[in-house]
Design a protein around this motif. Structure first.
Motif, mmCIF file in Angstrom:
data_model
loop_
_atom_site.group_PDB
_atom_site.id
_atom_site.type_symbol
_atom_site.label_atom_id
_atom_site.label_comp_id
_atom_site.label_asym_id
_atom_site.label_seq_id
_atom_site.Cartn_x
_atom_site.Cartn_y
_atom_site.Cartn_z
ATOM 1 N N HIS A 1 0.829 -1.209 0.000
ATOM 2 C CA HIS A 1 0.000 0.000 0.000
ATOM 3 C C HIS A 1 0.864 1.260 0.000
ATOM 4 O O HIS A 1 0.518 2.254 -0.658
ATOM 5 N N ASN A 2 1.961 1.218 0.712
ATOM 6 C CA ASN A 2 2.872 2.368 0.750
ATOM 7 C C ASN A 2 3.450 2.635 -0.635
ATOM 8 O O ASN A 2 3.521 3.790 -1.082
ATOM 9 N N ASP A 3 3.853 1.567 -1.340
ATOM 10 C CA ASP A 3 4.377 1.735 -2.704
ATOM 11 C C ASP A 3 3.311 2.292 -3.638
ATOM 12 O O ASP A 3 3.574 3.185 -4.452
ATOM 13 N N LYS A 4 2.073 1.769 -3.517
ATOM 14 C CA LYS A 4 0.993 2.255 -4.357
ATOM 15 C C LYS A 4 0.691 3.719 -4.059
ATOM 16 O O LYS A 4 0.398 4.499 -4.971
ATOM 17 N N GLU A 5 0.769 4.080 -2.789
ATOM 18 C CA GLU A 5 0.518 5.481 -2.395
ATOM 19 C C GLU A 5 1.561 6.407 -3.014
ATOM 20 O O GLU A 5 1.227 7.493 -3.491
ATOM 21 N N LYS A 6 2.801 5.970 -3.039
ATOM 22 C CA LYS A 6 3.853 6.794 -3.656
ATOM 23 C C LYS A 6 3.599 6.965 -5.152
ATOM 24 O O LYS A 6 3.744 8.060 -5.696
ATOM 25 N N ASP A 7 3.224 5.855 -5.826
ATOM 26 C CA ASP A 7 2.924 5.936 -7.255
ATOM 27 C C ASP A 7 1.738 6.863 -7.509
ATOM 28 O O ASP A 7 1.757 7.681 -8.434
ATOM 29 N N LEU A 8 0.706 6.737 -6.672
ATOM 30 C CA LEU A 8 -0.478 7.580 -6.810
ATOM 31 C C LEU A 8 -0.123 9.049 -6.582
ATOM 32 O O LEU A 8 -0.606 9.935 -7.301
ATOM 33 N N SER A 9 0.750 9.323 -5.596
ATOM 34 C CA SER A 9 1.174 10.710 -5.339
ATOM 35 C C SER A 9 1.897 11.283 -6.551
ATOM 36 O O SER A 9 1.687 12.453 -6.912
ATOM 37 N N LYS A 10 2.731 10.467 -7.195
ATOM 38 C CA LYS A 10 3.435 10.928 -8.396
ATOM 39 C C LYS A 10 2.442 11.256 -9.509
ATOM 40 O O LYS A 10 2.567 12.278 -10.192
ATOM 41 N N GLU A 11 1.456 10.380 -9.695
ATOM 42 C CA GLU A 11 0.455 10.609 -10.732
ATOM 43 C C GLU A 11 -0.341 11.880 -10.447
ATOM 44 O O GLU A 11 -0.616 12.670 -11.358
ATOM 45 N N ILE A 12 -0.710 12.068 -9.185
ATOM 46 C CA ILE A 12 -1.459 13.280 -8.804
ATOM 47 C C ILE A 12 -0.611 14.520 -9.063
ATOM 48 O O ILE A 12 -1.108 15.524 -9.595
ATOM 49 N N ASP A 13 0.685 14.462 -8.714
ATOM 50 C CA ASP A 13 1.562 15.604 -8.973
ATOM 51 C C ASP A 13 1.633 15.916 -10.464
ATOM 52 O O ASP A 13 1.592 17.092 -10.863
ATOM 53 N N GLU A 14 1.718 14.877 -11.293
ATOM 54 C CA GLU A 14 1.765 15.090 -12.738
ATOM 55 C C GLU A 14 0.464 15.711 -13.245
ATOM 56 O O GLU A 14 0.485 16.633 -14.070
ATOM 57 N N LEU A 15 -0.672 15.213 -12.743
ATOM 58 C CA LEU A 15 -1.957 15.757 -13.157
ATOM 59 C C LEU A 15 -2.114 17.218 -12.727
ATOM 60 O O LEU A 15 -2.621 18.048 -13.491
ATOM 61 N N VAL A 16 -1.684 17.524 -11.515
ATOM 62 C CA VAL A 16 -1.768 18.909 -11.034
ATOM 63 C C VAL A 16 -0.885 19.804 -11.887
ATOM 64 O O VAL A 16 -1.268 20.933 -12.238
ATOM 65 N N THR A 17 0.302 19.327 -12.261
ATOM 66 C CA THR A 17 1.189 20.113 -13.125
ATOM 67 C C THR A 17 0.534 20.363 -14.482
ATOM 68 O O THR A 17 0.569 21.487 -14.994
ATOM 69 N N LYS A 18 -0.077 19.320 -15.055
ATOM 70 C CA LYS A 18 -0.768 19.495 -16.343
ATOM 71 C C LYS A 18 -1.937 20.466 -16.202
ATOM 72 O O LYS A 18 -2.152 21.317 -17.052
#
Length: 185
Positions: free
Chosen positions: A137-154
């Motif tokens: 779950h911790n690994d998935k949370e990190k991946d999800l945080s990266k995706e959210i950061d990318e979406l916010v940047t876009k």
């Protein structure tokens, strides 16, 4: 002996230094010539220092510097001593809390030693898969945080582009309105 008194030892050291200076500076010259040179240099230095008001103020306060750099003064007002006192006083509550915690640990040790943890192996077998799930779950949370950061940047990029377009449209509309109002006049 007061502050301004000179001891016999000090005079002997001063005479030795003067003899050495006379030997170095006055090779082939008489003692009176070297003394005269030293007196002339001292007079020139005094005149040079006397011309500058800031230097005069510093010379008047020279005794304060000597007092503050005196090892006896430093030992009387040793800041390390006061800092140690302040540290001990400030850490009193922390030390008291540590003592209470140590007492609780001693009391809880009795519970552990009494055999209340008999099923430890069974609990360990259950905890293994749970720990693995937590790490997953911790690994998935990190991946999800990266995706959210990318979406916010876009998203921010899109908003900036739209804002720039609105600004450009506003400028075009203003220019057209100004032309229209000037054409009426």
């Amino acid at each position: 002996m007061g502050k301004g008194d000179i001891s016999v030892e000090d005079l002997a050291i001063l005479e030795e230094r003067l003899d050495l200076l006379e030997r170095v500076m006055g090779e082939g010259e008489t003692t009176s010539t070297v003394s005269k040179q030293l007196t002339d240099i001292n007079t020139k230095v005094d005149k040079m220092l006397g011309k500058h008001p800031k230097t005069q103020v510093l010379l008047k306060r020279l005794h304060e510097l000597a007092e503050y750099t005196d090892p006896a003064f430093i030992m009387r007002y040793d800041p390390a001593h006061f800092i140690k006192q302040d540290y001990v006083v400030a850490s009193t509550t922390r030390l008291q809390n540590g003592a209470v915690a140590a007492k609780k640990i001693q009391e809880m040790r009795k519970l552990v030693d009494s055999g209340n943890l008999k099923n430890l192996n069974e609990l360990d077998k259950r905890m293994g898969p749970l720990a693995a799930k937590c790490l997953d779950h911790n690994d998935k949370e990190k991946d999800l945080s990266k995706e959210i950061d990318e979406l916010v940047t876009k998203w921010n990029g899109i908003i900036n582009t739209v804002s720039e377009q609105f600004i450009a449209f506003d400028e075009i509309l203003r220019a057209l309105e100004e032309k229209k109002s000037s054409a009426r006049n």
